[in-house]
Design an enzyme around this catalytic site. Structure first.
Site, PDB file in Angstrom:
ATOM      1  N   GLY A 116       0.829  -1.212   0.000  1.00  0.00           N
ATOM      2  CA  GLY A 116       0.000   0.000   0.000  1.00  0.00           C
ATOM      3  C   GLY A 116       0.856   1.251   0.000  1.00  0.00           C
ATOM      4  NE  ARG A 132      -1.813  -4.722  -0.767  1.00  0.00           N
ATOM      5  CZ  ARG A 132      -1.261  -4.170   0.310  1.00  0.00           C
ATOM      6  NH1 ARG A 132      -0.129  -4.659   0.787  1.00  0.00           N
ATOM      7  NH2 ARG A 132      -1.822  -3.136   0.881  1.00  0.00           N
ATOM      8  CG  ASP A 192       3.601  -9.640   4.133  1.00  0.00           C
ATOM      9  OD1 ASP A 192       4.066 -10.526   4.871  1.00  0.00           O
ATOM     10  OD2 ASP A 192       2.399  -9.317   4.144  1.00  0.00           O
ATOM     11  CE  LYS A 215       4.626   0.150   2.353  1.00  0.00           C
ATOM     12  NZ  LYS A 215       3.660  -0.574   1.499  1.00  0.00           N
ATOM     13  CB  THR A 216       3.496  -0.204   6.455  1.00  0.00           C
ATOM     14  OG1 THR A 216       2.093  -0.372   6.677  1.00  0.00           O
ATOM     15  CG2 THR A 216       4.236  -0.601   7.719  1.00  0.00           C
ATOM     16  CB  ILE A 217      -0.143   4.123   6.784  1.00  0.00           C
ATOM     17  CG1 ILE A 217      -1.107   2.991   6.401  1.00  0.00           C
ATOM     18  CG2 ILE A 217       0.193   5.009   5.606  1.00  0.00           C
ATOM     19  CD1 ILE A 217      -2.539   3.459   6.195  1.00  0.00           C
ATOM     20  CG  ASP A 218      -0.782  -1.081   8.289  1.00  0.00           C
ATOM     21  OD1 ASP A 218      -1.462  -0.125   7.864  1.00  0.00           O
ATOM     22  OD2 ASP A 218      -0.869  -2.231   7.835  1.00  0.00           O
ATOM     23  CE  LYS A 266     -28.416  15.416  13.776  1.00  0.00           C
ATOM     24  NZ  LYS A 266     -29.455  15.891  12.897  1.00  0.00           N
ATOM     25  CE1 TYR A 267     -27.436  10.936  13.151  1.00  0.00           C
ATOM     26  CE2 TYR A 267     -26.170  12.931  12.696  1.00  0.00           C
ATOM     27  CZ  TYR A 267     -27.260  12.118  12.434  1.00  0.00           C
ATOM     28  OH  TYR A 267     -28.167  12.472  11.488  1.00  0.00           O
ATOM     29  CE1 TYR A 324      -7.159   1.246   0.062  1.00  0.00           C
ATOM     30  CE2 TYR A 324      -9.351   1.341   1.042  1.00  0.00           C
ATOM     31  CZ  TYR A 324      -8.276   0.603   0.567  1.00  0.00           C
ATOM     32  OH  TYR A 324      -8.307  -0.769   0.612  1.00  0.00           O
ATOM     33  CD  GLU A 325     -10.504   8.086   3.972  1.00  0.00           C
ATOM     34  OE1 GLU A 325      -9.931   6.984   3.996  1.00  0.00           O
ATOM     35  OE2 GLU A 325     -11.719   8.214   3.781  1.00  0.00           O
ATOM     36  NE  ARG A 383      -3.561   2.997   1.047  1.00  0.00           N
ATOM     37  CZ  ARG A 383      -3.658   1.802   0.472  1.00  0.00           C
ATOM     38  NH1 ARG A 383      -3.358   0.726   1.183  1.00  0.00           N
ATOM     39  NH2 ARG A 383      -4.055   1.678  -0.761  1.00  0.00           N
TER      40      ARG A 383
HETATM   41  P1  FBP Z   1       1.087  -2.086   3.604  1.00  0.00           P
HETATM   42  O1  FBP Z   1       1.373  -2.937   4.784  1.00  0.00           O
HETATM   43  O2  FBP Z   1       1.386  -2.726   2.322  1.00  0.00           O
HETATM   44  O3  FBP Z   1       1.740  -0.743   3.732  1.00  0.00           O
HETATM   45  O4  FBP Z   1      -0.493  -1.833   3.570  1.00  0.00           O
HETATM   46  C1  FBP Z   1      -1.147  -0.989   4.411  1.00  0.00           C
HETATM   47  C2  FBP Z   1      -2.633  -1.014   4.200  1.00  0.00           C
HETATM   48  O5  FBP Z   1      -3.074   0.307   3.984  1.00  0.00           O
HETATM   49  C3  FBP Z   1      -3.384  -1.657   5.371  1.00  0.00           C
HETATM   50  O6  FBP Z   1      -3.576  -0.737   6.409  1.00  0.00           O
HETATM   51  C4  FBP Z   1      -4.656  -2.113   4.715  1.00  0.00           C
HETATM   52  O7  FBP Z   1      -5.244  -3.188   5.406  1.00  0.00           O
HETATM   53  C5  FBP Z   1      -4.185  -2.545   3.359  1.00  0.00           C
HETATM   54  O8  FBP Z   1      -3.032  -1.790   3.070  1.00  0.00           O
HETATM   55  C6  FBP Z   1      -5.199  -2.340   2.277  1.00  0.00           C
HETATM   56  O9  FBP Z   1      -4.717  -2.932   1.126  1.00  0.00           O
HETATM   57  P2  FBP Z   1      -5.117  -2.538  -0.352  1.00  0.00           P
HETATM   58  O10 FBP Z   1      -4.395  -1.274  -0.679  1.00  0.00           O
HETATM   59  O11 FBP Z   1      -4.567  -3.655  -1.168  1.00  0.00           O
HETATM   60  O12 FBP Z   1      -6.584  -2.362  -0.398  1.00  0.00           O
END
Ligand code: FBP
Length: 549
Positions: free
Chosen positions: A80, A144, A175, A201-204, A241-242, A422-423, A425
């Protein structure tokens, strides 16, 4: 025709990322002692005989500049997108050119697939200048494809020989860096003359260890999500209210949810790792949320926010067992599965163990279907497609209705759902990520010109001013362990989950009851790119707390 660029894009072009002092002049490499992987040492020693036990490397200032020959380098972006990827490329390019202006950089298109399919482009200064300090991975794209077969390694070798490429940089998460470790070993064993360098790399935020303190993109993504959560919270406490159920990306680990909670102080944040450690059931999670809703309702507060990490489902012990069996079943099965979802559901139920079959049968159909969807090429469930926020809010609604009938709850429960993923990344990298990524790219260049392979570029001490950051290389082999994937044991880089004994979680846990009862929302506002350092360069709260000792 030249592309129209936003005012911020034009302004960011002029931003010069900060580099650690040790990378600015002449550089020397210092080696620390040999390293070992986190687990499964004997098995990994056999699998990685050429790259096992390498020393940790650190760059220091040198007395005089060395001359290095020109070198052709390849780079690919994997998995991602994450904010800052373009700065890894520009840092790598500038670092290579600083050592020898005749060095060249080639980008493989759409990730590892580009290497295997021989799709590439040479990255020139003009191209790179267009992408400095911008978000996204679009300069070369990402993918991927898992590099695991010998024929893929050989196809890669073929194109790299053709382009006279001597080193390959793989930018990715756990990975993809596992791919880098495997490839480095393969090329070394063959004496193929190709170095392989990884980049975290990874936003996670789950690719970190003692030498890699964070993965790039985590900082920016969390700041973007926190801005949005803050805005939702302000709407929430204005309209009163939410209940907003907000799912946050992060595949497995709950680092993003935890960091966003620390930045915004929501009423509730579920941490998957805690759910697993406490052996909680789905009903326990639902009861906890419903209790907070009921407690607030008793005070007339029929609104609030709930943060949910996207990997939650996989951490509920009973669900984890179910998913593990589903993974094996769906990986192995050659039986024809029907396309109608009710038939597919019955087929799955007939194949599962009785315990898992009954859990699977009890799930709402949409969630059961989502659990049987295709895995990603690494064998992971696509958790971002499971609507946990909807599942939880509807189960909380059912519980509250029961409590209402029993006279235990008086209130209104209206919900809104959000999925923040996605907003975040591909946003413009924060100054932290812009500087961190540029430094990682620069460090990768230095690892390459000094002949290293099987390393991840590393930049540490990043809570200090950039001047004092420590750059070097961490052996990929020290990050590996053996894990079960798609029904088989594989060497993989160990994911760093939220540490329940760590300061970030403990800080959250010490405050969450107060945040649940009161409305203590914080509104972080948008990332600031220009202005005082304390506003613009601040790292995540997670990193600040982790490094506070
Ligand atoms: P990476 O580990 O490849 O950086 O992916 C991060 C991520 O944004 C996860 O948070 C999310 O579950 C996944 O990618 C979504 O994957 P895809 O972009 O294939 O929909």
């Amino acid at each position: 025709m030249t592309k129209t660029q936003s005012a911020l894009q034009l302004a960011r072009k002029a931003y010069e990322p900060k580099l650690p002092k040790t990378l600015r002049g002449a550089i020397e490499v210092v080696e620390a002692g040999v390293t070992e992987p986190v687990a499964d040492k004997e098995e990994l020693k056999k699998l990685f005989p050429h790259t096992y036990g390498l020393p940790i490397l650190r760059f220091v200032e040198a007395q005089e500049k060395k001359d290095y020959p020109a070198i052709n380098v390849g780079i690919l972006l994997s998995g991602g997108p994450a904010p800052g990827g373009h700065n890894v490329i520009s840092g790598l390019f500038d670092g290579l050119k600083k050592n020898n202006k005749d060095s060249r950089l080639f980008g493989f298109i759409l990730g590892p697939g580009g290497l295997v399919n021989h799709e590439y482009k040479e990255l020139t200064a003009e191209m790179i200048d267009e992408y400095r300090n911008t978000g996204g991975f679009d300069i070369i794209g990402t993918g991927r494809t898992k590099l695991e077969k010998e024929e893929q390694f050989e196809k890669g070798l073929e194109i790299m020989r053709e382009l006279n490429i001597k080193a390959l940089v793989i930018v990715g998460g756990d990975d993809s860096n596992t791919n880098a470790a495997v490839l480095a070993e393969y090329y070394k064993a063959k004496d193929a003359g190709i170095q392989v360098i990884g980049c975290p790399k990874t936003i996670d935020g789950d690719l970190k260890n003692e030498v890699v303190e964070t993965s790039f993109g985590f900082d920016t993504a969390c700041k973007i999500y926190s801005e949005i959560i803050g805005n939702i919270q302000r709407d929430c406490s204005s309209a009163c209210k939410y209940w907003h159920f907000i799912k946050l990306m992060g595949r497995s680990a709950s680092h993003i949810a935890l960091e966003c909670a620390l930045q915004t102080q929501p009423n509730i944040c579920i941490i998957s790792e805690e759910v697993a450690a406490r052996n909680m059931t789905l009903d326990d999670v639902v009861t906890y949320i419903a209790s907070v809703v009921a407690e607030r309702a008793a005070k007339g507060l029929n609104f609030g926010t709930v943060l949910i990490p996207e990997g939650l489902i996989e951490f509920i012990p009973a669900m984890k067992k179910l998913i593990a069996e589903l993974n094996e079943l769906l990986a192995d099965s050659t039986e024809q599965q029907t396309t109608k979802s009710s038939e597919q559901r019955n087929w799955v139920i007939s194949k599962l163990s009785p315990e898992n079959a009954s859990i699977f049968a009890s799930l709402p159909e949409s969630v059961a279907n989502q659990l049987t969807l295709d895995r990603d090429p690494h064998g992971n469930v696509c958790v971002s497609r499971i609507e946990t926020e909807v599942l939880l809010s509807s189960m909380v609604g059912t519980k509250l209705a029961q409590w209402k009938a029993e006279g235990k709850y008086v209130g209104k429960f209206a919900t809104q759902h959000h999925f923040l993923g996605y907003e975040g990344r591909c946003g413009f990298p924060s100054n932290y990520d812009a500087d961190y990524c540029y430094s990682l790219g620069y460090a990768a260049a230095q690892l390459i010109v000094t002949g290293k392979s099987g390393y991840m570029a590393s930049v540490r001490n990043t809570v200090a001013p950039a001047d004092e950051w420590i750059a070097g290389g961490a052996p990929l082999s020290m990050m590996l362990n053996m894990e079960r994937r798609r029904g088989k044991n594989h060497p993989v880089i160990k994911k760093a989950l939220v540490d329940l004994d760590g300061k970030p979680f403990k800080t959250f846990a010490a405050h969450r009851d107060k945040w649940a009862r009161e409305t203590a929302f914080i509104y972080p506002g948008p990332i600031q790119y220009f202005g005082p350092s304390e506003l613009c360069d601040r790292p995540t709260i997670t990193l600040q707390l982790e490094k506070a000792d």
